[in-house]
Motif scaffolding. Sequence first.
Motif, PDB file in Angstrom:
ATOM      1  N   PHE A   1       0.902  -1.280  -0.091  1.00 61.68           N
ATOM      2  CA  PHE A   1      -0.050   0.596  -0.231  1.00 61.68           C
ATOM      3  C   PHE A   1       0.690   1.495   0.021  1.00 61.68           C
ATOM      4  O   PHE A   1       0.675   2.131  -0.613  1.00 61.68           O
ATOM      5  CB  PHE A   1      -0.813   0.295   1.298  1.00 61.68           C
ATOM      6  CG  PHE A   1      -1.779   1.047   1.437  1.00 61.68           C
ATOM      7  CD1 PHE A   1      -3.027   1.457   0.148  1.00 61.68           C
ATOM      8  CD2 PHE A   1      -1.078   2.451   2.076  1.00 61.68           C
ATOM      9  CE1 PHE A   1      -3.897   2.052   0.300  1.00 61.68           C
ATOM     10  CE2 PHE A   1      -2.774   3.429   2.332  1.00 61.68           C
ATOM     11  CZ  PHE A   1      -3.047   3.384   1.403  1.00 61.68           C
ATOM     12  N   CYS A   2       1.939   1.304   1.087  1.00 59.21           N
ATOM     13  CA  CYS A   2       2.778   2.590   0.676  1.00 59.21           C
ATOM     14  C   CYS A   2       4.016   2.629  -0.445  1.00 59.21           C
ATOM     15  O   CYS A   2       4.118   3.921  -0.941  1.00 59.21           O
ATOM     16  CB  CYS A   2       3.655   2.102   2.140  1.00 59.21           C
ATOM     17  SG  CYS A   2       2.805   2.411   3.809  1.00 59.21           S
ATOM     18  N   ALA A   3       3.562   1.607  -1.203  1.00 60.51           N
ATOM     19  CA  ALA A   3       4.898   1.533  -2.143  1.00 60.51           C
ATOM     20  C   ALA A   3       4.246   2.181  -3.412  1.00 60.51           C
ATOM     21  O   ALA A   3       4.285   2.873  -4.097  1.00 60.51           O
ATOM     22  CB  ALA A   3       5.110   0.866  -2.238  1.00 60.51           C
ATOM     23  N   CYS A   4       2.863   1.713  -3.293  1.00 56.80           N
ATOM     24  CA  CYS A   4       1.297   2.171  -4.176  1.00 56.80           C
ATOM     25  C   CYS A   4       1.001   3.269  -4.193  1.00 56.80           C
ATOM     26  O   CYS A   4      -0.077   4.075  -4.772  1.00 56.80           O
ATOM     27  CB  CYS A   4       0.679   0.576  -5.073  1.00 56.80           C
ATOM     28  SG  CYS A   4       1.296  -0.397  -5.481  1.00 56.80           S
ATOM     29  N   SER A   5       1.199   3.844  -3.175  1.00 56.89           N
ATOM     30  CA  SER A   5       0.609   5.458  -2.913  1.00 56.89           C
ATOM     31  C   SER A   5       0.671   6.133  -3.816  1.00 56.89           C
ATOM     32  O   SER A   5       1.921   6.884  -4.619  1.00 56.89           O
ATOM     33  CB  SER A   5       1.161   5.754  -1.299  1.00 56.89           C
ATOM     34  OG  SER A   5       2.372   6.422  -1.451  1.00 56.89           O
ATOM     35  N   ASP A   6       0.046   7.426  -3.544  1.00 53.59           N
ATOM     36  CA  ASP A   6       0.550   8.370  -5.099  1.00 53.59           C
ATOM     37  C   ASP A   6       1.071   9.692  -4.513  1.00 53.59           C
ATOM     38  O   ASP A   6       0.444  10.830  -5.032  1.00 53.59           O
ATOM     39  CB  ASP A   6      -1.324   9.005  -5.486  1.00 53.59           C
ATOM     40  CG  ASP A   6      -1.313   7.862  -6.560  1.00 53.59           C
ATOM     41  OD1 ASP A   6      -0.781   7.217  -6.751  1.00 53.59           O
ATOM     42  OD2 ASP A   6      -2.777   7.833  -7.034  1.00 53.59           O
ATOM     43  N   SER A   7       1.391   9.350  -2.926  1.00 50.19           N
ATOM     44  CA  SER A   7       2.538  10.868  -2.754  1.00 50.19           C
ATOM     45  C   SER A   7       3.193  11.279  -4.007  1.00 50.19           C
ATOM     46  O   SER A   7       4.113  10.173  -4.253  1.00 50.19           O
ATOM     47  CB  SER A   7       2.824  10.218  -1.212  1.00 50.19           C
ATOM     48  OG  SER A   7       3.467   9.451  -1.255  1.00 50.19           O
ATOM     49  N   PRO A   8       3.345  12.550  -3.633  1.00 46.20           N
ATOM     50  CA  PRO A   8       4.691  13.106  -4.520  1.00 46.20           C
ATOM     51  C   PRO A   8       5.925  13.057  -3.670  1.00 46.20           C
ATOM     52  O   PRO A   8       5.748  12.952  -3.011  1.00 46.20           O
ATOM     53  CB  PRO A   8       4.313  14.144  -4.186  1.00 46.20           C
ATOM     54  CG  PRO A   8       3.238  14.640  -3.600  1.00 46.20           C
ATOM     55  CD  PRO A   8       2.589  13.690  -2.464  1.00 46.20           C
ATOM     56  N   PRO A   9       6.684  12.754  -5.138  1.00 45.04           N
ATOM     57  CA  PRO A   9       7.816  12.412  -4.795  1.00 45.04           C
ATOM     58  C   PRO A   9       8.550  13.695  -3.451  1.00 45.04           C
ATOM     59  O   PRO A   9       8.501  14.875  -4.002  1.00 45.04           O
ATOM     60  CB  PRO A   9       9.365  12.470  -5.832  1.00 45.04           C
ATOM     61  CG  PRO A   9       8.381  13.009  -7.158  1.00 45.04           C
ATOM     62  CD  PRO A   9       6.642  12.537  -6.511  1.00 45.04           C
ATOM     63  N   LYS A  10       9.327  13.657  -3.020  1.00 48.62           N
ATOM     64  CA  LYS A  10      10.421  14.776  -2.204  1.00 48.62           C
ATOM     65  C   LYS A  10      10.903  15.917  -3.104  1.00 48.62           C
ATOM     66  O   LYS A  10      11.610  14.954  -3.568  1.00 48.62           O
ATOM     67  CB  LYS A  10      10.660  14.168  -0.745  1.00 48.62           C
ATOM     68  CG  LYS A  10      11.298  15.714   0.076  1.00 48.62           C
ATOM     69  CD  LYS A  10      11.769  14.920   1.793  1.00 48.62           C
ATOM     70  CE  LYS A  10      12.891  16.134   1.853  1.00 48.62           C
ATOM     71  NZ  LYS A  10      13.207  17.234   1.428  1.00 48.62           N
ATOM     72  N   ALA A  11      11.293  16.497  -3.205  1.00 48.37           N
ATOM     73  CA  ALA A  11      12.137  17.193  -3.693  1.00 48.37           C
ATOM     74  C   ALA A  11      13.416  17.330  -3.654  1.00 48.37           C
ATOM     75  O   ALA A  11      14.033  16.612  -2.241  1.00 48.37           O
ATOM     76  CB  ALA A  11      11.964  18.600  -4.207  1.00 48.37           C
ATOM     77  N   ASP A  12      14.439  17.171  -4.573  1.00 47.68           N
ATOM     78  CA  ASP A  12      15.897  17.214  -3.601  1.00 47.68           C
ATOM     79  C   ASP A  12      16.630  18.288  -3.535  1.00 47.68           C
ATOM     80  O   ASP A  12      16.598  19.383  -4.429  1.00 47.68           O
ATOM     81  CB  ASP A  12      16.586  16.844  -5.339  1.00 47.68           C
ATOM     82  CG  ASP A  12      18.205  16.559  -4.858  1.00 47.68           C
ATOM     83  OD1 ASP A  12      18.456  17.224  -3.916  1.00 47.68           O
ATOM     84  OD2 ASP A  12      18.967  16.353  -5.736  1.00 47.68           O
TER      85      ASP A  12
END
Length: 110
Positions: free
Chosen positions: A14-25
């Motif tokens: 579930f966590c791996a497939c979440s649609d949360s945006p990636p954190k900016a570098d």
Amino acid sequence: MKRFAFFCAVAFAFCACSDSPPKADDRLVAAFVEMRVAEQIYGGDSPTARLARLDVLKKYGYTREEYLRAANKVLDDDKLWLPFQAAVSDRIDSLLGIPKIVPVQKKGKK
């Protein structure tokens, strides 16, 4: 024990497939902001601007090609762009001393 393993596997999926945006570098954000500041102060094509940009690249450990590749990757991907844009805005605000707005929670809610 089997239930726990199953629960962990489901939670991980579930966590791996979440649609949360990636954190900016953070390194790219800081370099991007300083590159823009150098451009605003010295202009785009002056020798001083070129030297300032080279100093920024060196400070953050980028070659010109690496920086352009990283910046273009963000600019070409909508999922990367929004977190990057927000991080750039936060970085600029922090440099200007503008406090970050923290939402106030209403009484009785957590």
